[in-house]
Write a protein that holds these residues in place. Structure first.
Motif, PDB file in Angstrom:
ATOM      1  N   THR A  52       0.882  -1.138  -0.066  1.00 33.28           N
ATOM      2  CA  THR A  52      -0.138   0.102  -0.021  1.00 33.28           C
ATOM      3  C   THR A  52       0.831   1.272   0.051  1.00 33.28           C
ATOM      4  O   THR A  52       0.614   2.251  -0.747  1.00 33.28           O
ATOM      5  CB  THR A  52      -0.976  -0.041   1.140  1.00 33.28           C
ATOM      6  N   PRO A  53       2.010   1.349   0.675  1.00 32.64           N
ATOM      7  CA  PRO A  53       2.734   2.650   0.590  1.00 32.64           C
ATOM      8  C   PRO A  53       3.019   3.146  -0.801  1.00 32.64           C
ATOM      9  O   PRO A  53       2.900   4.086  -0.921  1.00 32.64           O
ATOM     10  CB  PRO A  53       4.017   2.262   1.299  1.00 32.64           C
ATOM     11  N   GLY A  54       3.414   2.069  -1.811  1.00 31.65           N
ATOM     12  CA  GLY A  54       3.544   2.660  -3.131  1.00 31.65           C
ATOM     13  C   GLY A  54       2.331   3.075  -3.680  1.00 31.65           C
ATOM     14  O   GLY A  54       2.424   3.927  -4.538  1.00 31.65           O
ATOM     15  N   ILE A  55       1.169   2.517  -3.455  1.00 33.81           N
ATOM     16  CA  ILE A  55      -0.155   3.042  -3.809  1.00 33.81           C
ATOM     17  C   ILE A  55      -0.477   4.433  -3.429  1.00 33.81           C
ATOM     18  O   ILE A  55      -0.625   5.475  -4.063  1.00 33.81           O
ATOM     19  CB  ILE A  55      -0.997   2.126  -3.631  1.00 33.81           C
ATOM     20  N   VAL A  56      -0.124   4.883  -2.041  1.00 35.33           N
ATOM     21  CA  VAL A  56      -0.214   5.957  -1.448  1.00 35.33           C
ATOM     22  C   VAL A  56       0.751   6.977  -2.094  1.00 35.33           C
ATOM     23  O   VAL A  56       0.242   8.030  -2.429  1.00 35.33           O
ATOM     24  CB  VAL A  56      -0.296   5.851   0.058  1.00 35.33           C
ATOM     25  N   ALA A  57       1.947   6.728  -2.320  1.00 39.17           N
ATOM     26  CA  ALA A  57       2.686   7.773  -2.625  1.00 39.17           C
ATOM     27  C   ALA A  57       2.493   7.810  -4.199  1.00 39.17           C
ATOM     28  O   ALA A  57       2.874   9.126  -4.557  1.00 39.17           O
ATOM     29  CB  ALA A  57       4.310   6.786  -2.509  1.00 39.17           C
ATOM     30  N   GLY A  58       2.052   7.151  -5.052  1.00 43.53           N
ATOM     31  CA  GLY A  58       1.788   7.345  -6.426  1.00 43.53           C
ATOM     32  C   GLY A  58       0.423   8.239  -6.544  1.00 43.53           C
ATOM     33  O   GLY A  58       0.515   9.180  -7.379  1.00 43.53           O
ATOM     34  N   ALA A  59      -0.172   8.267  -5.386  1.00 45.94           N
ATOM     35  CA  ALA A  59      -1.487   9.188  -5.379  1.00 45.94           C
ATOM     36  C   ALA A  59      -1.175  10.577  -4.769  1.00 45.94           C
ATOM     37  O   ALA A  59      -1.800  11.594  -5.173  1.00 45.94           O
ATOM     38  CB  ALA A  59      -2.797   8.356  -4.786  1.00 45.94           C
ATOM     39  N   VAL A  60      -0.438  10.541  -3.646  1.00 42.16           N
ATOM     40  CA  VAL A  60      -0.181  11.703  -2.848  1.00 42.16           C
ATOM     41  C   VAL A  60       1.330  11.495  -2.606  1.00 42.16           C
ATOM     42  O   VAL A  60       1.832  11.290  -1.583  1.00 42.16           O
ATOM     43  CB  VAL A  60      -0.719  11.487  -1.615  1.00 42.16           C
ATOM     44  N   PRO A  61       2.035  12.320  -3.429  1.00 43.44           N
ATOM     45  CA  PRO A  61       3.564  12.082  -3.380  1.00 43.44           C
ATOM     46  C   PRO A  61       4.136  13.174  -2.639  1.00 43.44           C
ATOM     47  O   PRO A  61       5.501  13.559  -2.556  1.00 43.44           O
ATOM     48  CB  PRO A  61       3.934  12.419  -4.955  1.00 43.44           C
ATOM     49  N   ASP A  62       3.804  13.660  -1.386  1.00 47.36           N
ATOM     50  CA  ASP A  62       3.997  14.666  -0.314  1.00 47.36           C
ATOM     51  C   ASP A  62       4.275  13.829   0.707  1.00 47.36           C
ATOM     52  O   ASP A  62       3.467  13.316   1.336  1.00 47.36           O
ATOM     53  CB  ASP A  62       3.192  15.659  -0.264  1.00 47.36           C
ATOM     54  N   PRO A  63       5.651  13.625   1.112  1.00 50.31           N
ATOM     55  CA  PRO A  63       6.014  12.739   2.497  1.00 50.31           C
ATOM     56  C   PRO A  63       5.410  13.257   3.645  1.00 50.31           C
ATOM     57  O   PRO A  63       4.859  12.400   4.177  1.00 50.31           O
ATOM     58  CB  PRO A  63       7.655  12.905   2.414  1.00 50.31           C
ATOM     59  N   THR A  64       5.250  14.392   3.997  1.00 48.87           N
ATOM     60  CA  THR A  64       4.422  14.984   5.074  1.00 48.87           C
ATOM     61  C   THR A  64       3.010  14.312   5.102  1.00 48.87           C
ATOM     62  O   THR A  64       2.355  14.040   6.139  1.00 48.87           O
ATOM     63  CB  THR A  64       4.554  16.452   5.368  1.00 48.87           C
ATOM     64  N   LEU A  65       2.469  14.688   3.868  1.00 49.98           N
ATOM     65  CA  LEU A  65       1.014  14.245   3.861  1.00 49.98           C
ATOM     66  C   LEU A  65       0.817  12.896   3.828  1.00 49.98           C
ATOM     67  O   LEU A  65      -0.081  12.490   4.655  1.00 49.98           O
ATOM     68  CB  LEU A  65       0.359  14.907   2.509  1.00 49.98           C
ATOM     69  N   ILE A  66       1.814  12.327   3.371  1.00 53.28           N
ATOM     70  CA  ILE A  66       1.708  10.917   3.433  1.00 53.28           C
ATOM     71  C   ILE A  66       1.638  10.093   4.856  1.00 53.28           C
ATOM     72  O   ILE A  66       0.745   9.408   5.420  1.00 53.28           O
ATOM     73  CB  ILE A  66       3.009   9.916   2.806  1.00 53.28           C
ATOM     74  N   LEU A  67       2.383  10.705   5.868  1.00 57.13           N
ATOM     75  CA  LEU A  67       2.508  10.168   7.217  1.00 57.13           C
ATOM     76  C   LEU A  67       1.498  10.860   8.030  1.00 57.13           C
ATOM     77  O   LEU A  67       0.863  10.084   8.660  1.00 57.13           O
ATOM     78  CB  LEU A  67       3.828  10.822   7.946  1.00 57.13           C
TER      79      LEU A  67
END
Length: 451
Positions: A52-67
């Motif tokens: 899932t981290p790859g799916i999320v990073a592909g949709a929302v590529p901002d590190p802070t927003l990901i966390l």
């Protein structure tokens, strides 16, 4: 409302037949606090955190927003759990959300919730088996086996394990959860020991965040957290659910949230968001620099074990839904028979066989998309059941009472409703189709009750 609880000595057939065998329709209290914690943690921690981290990073590529998103969804699970834990501790009957809604709304509401939850769980069995098969193929020995054969075989294998007895299934789940937790901690340690990621120049700006991308990311994260309520399905089998459920469910959610955020932070330390998005298995990709070509093999073995353990858990608790519905007459009462060792064997067959059939389709994304809206509907119904029961049965002993009631439950309901609407906009065919099926089933049940 149906209150068909029976003692182990009661008969479910042949009251006038002196040769009729006594049939247990009450589950044995053989699952304790260790299993409840293992069910909570094990229900959430599966293969999802590896892909899932790859799916999320592909949709929302901002590190802070990901966390932030991983943290927020974990906190939302705490809010979601309030109604489930309050209801399970106060009304410890098998069936999870079905039992809660049946107590609060009566047979019609219970049936709607039970069917929605069963559909969610059976579809989850299907896609978890598909994912397990995918990782087993990566390991090597069964690389040539088709998914359409391997995935249903996995479901049937766990059916066999659970037919042996409840304590055997519970012990295997406890061991699996322990191993998964230790492995994830080791992975975090390895990732943070790697060199930090070299990010692209400042001019390489990520694409603008869109509504569709946000929905994709939230759906993927929520599905990765799914399973936090697993312990509540077994409340009838716990000696002291009023004491043990609050500690294990909330403690398990917080523990997994910390681990999930730590995994994503470690990945973002070792990789750039673009590198994460480009990989189907970013954890294996990040570990490659440390372990070489064997990294993907090691990660795939862990992922296979993890996904297999979650599949086992879903088979276990989905059978409790079928058992509870059968005991109340919503499903054929034959499914409510319990063996001497505590296993609801007929209910296990009733959920595992359609789960195996779904797994044979080999379609991970379709089954995943079907599971998420059904889980949201179930959460909304349980929240409404908890609100109503506070009004209709204010004097019911509640070992756990939701803090700041009713605010957490109302907020959880609104968030789930918003996510459901977003899914209906983003994937209207699957979401609205699911709601239509549940609506037709509810209408049929209501008309049947009126007769």
């Amino acid at each position: 409302m149906s209150t068909n609880a029976q003692t182990p000595e009661e008969m479910t057939r042949g009251a006038g037949d002196p040769g009729a065998a006594v049939r247990r329709t009450t589950l044995v209290k053989g699952l304790g606090v260790v299993f409840a914690l293992a069910a909570t943690v094990g229900g959430m921690v599966g293969q999802g955190i590896l892909r899932t981290p790859g799916i999320v990073a592909g949709a929302v590529p901002d590190p802070t927003l990901i966390l932030v998103m991983w943290t927020v969804v974990g906190l939302l699970c705490v809010l979601d759990a309030c109604a489930h834990v309050e209801m399970a501790a106060a009304t410890p009957r098998a069936g999870g959300p079905y039992a809660f809604a049946n107590r609060s709304f009566g047979p019609a509401g219970g049936m709607i919730t039970g069917w929605a939850d069963a559909l969610s769980a059976i579809s989850a069995i299907g896609f978890l088996a598909v994912v397990s098969a995918e990782f087993i193929q990566r390991v090597g020995p069964m690389a040539g086996a088709p998914i359409s054969v391997l995935a249903p075989a996995i479901v049937l294998a766990f059916l066999g394990v659970n037919l042996i007895g409840t304590r055997v299934g519970g012990a295997s789940q406890t061991l699996g959860s322990l191993l998964k937790g230790l492995a994830l901690i080791a992975i975090i340690g390895l990732l943070v020991s790697s060199p930090p990621a070299e990010h692209g120049p400042a001019g390489d700006l990520p694409p603008a965040l869109t509504f569709g991308a946000l929905v994709i990311a939230l759906r993927a994260i929520r599905n990765t957290y799914e399973g936090w309520n697993s312990a509540t399905y077994f409340c009838e089998e716990m000696p002291d659910p009023g004491r043990d459920l609050p500690r294990t469910v909330f403690g398990g959610i917080v523990l997994v949230t910390v681990v999930y955020v730590a995994i994503n932070a470690a990945l973002l330390y070792a990789m750039s968001p673009a590198e994460m998005a480009a990989s189907n298995l970013p954890v294996a990709e990040a570990m490659r620099s440390l372990l070489g070509d064997g990294a993907e093999q090691v990660t795939s073995i862990f992922a296979a074990i993890s996904a297999l353990a979650v599949t086992n858990l879903f088979v276990m608790f989905c059978s409790r839904i079928a058992f509870g519905m059968a005991r109340d007459g919503v499903l054929p009462r034959a499914l409510s028979v319990v063996s001497a060792d505590g296993a609801p064997r007929r209910a296990l067959l009733a959920v595992a066989l359609p789960g195996a059939a779904l797994a044979a389709s080999g379609s991970y994304q379709t089954l995943l998309a079907l599971s998420v809206p059904s889980a949201l509907v179930v959460n909304i119904l349980v929240n409404l059941a908890a609100l109503r029961l506070r009004r209709t049965e204010p004097d019911l002993p509640r070992p756990f009472r939701t803090p700041l009631f009713p605010l957490p439950i109302i907020f959880s309901t609104l968030i789930s409703l918003a996510l459901l609407i977003a899914l209906a906009i983003e994937t209207p065919g699957i979401t609205l189709g699911f709601l239509a099926v549940i609506g037709v089933a509810a209408l049929v049940r209501i008309l049947t009750l009126r007769r």
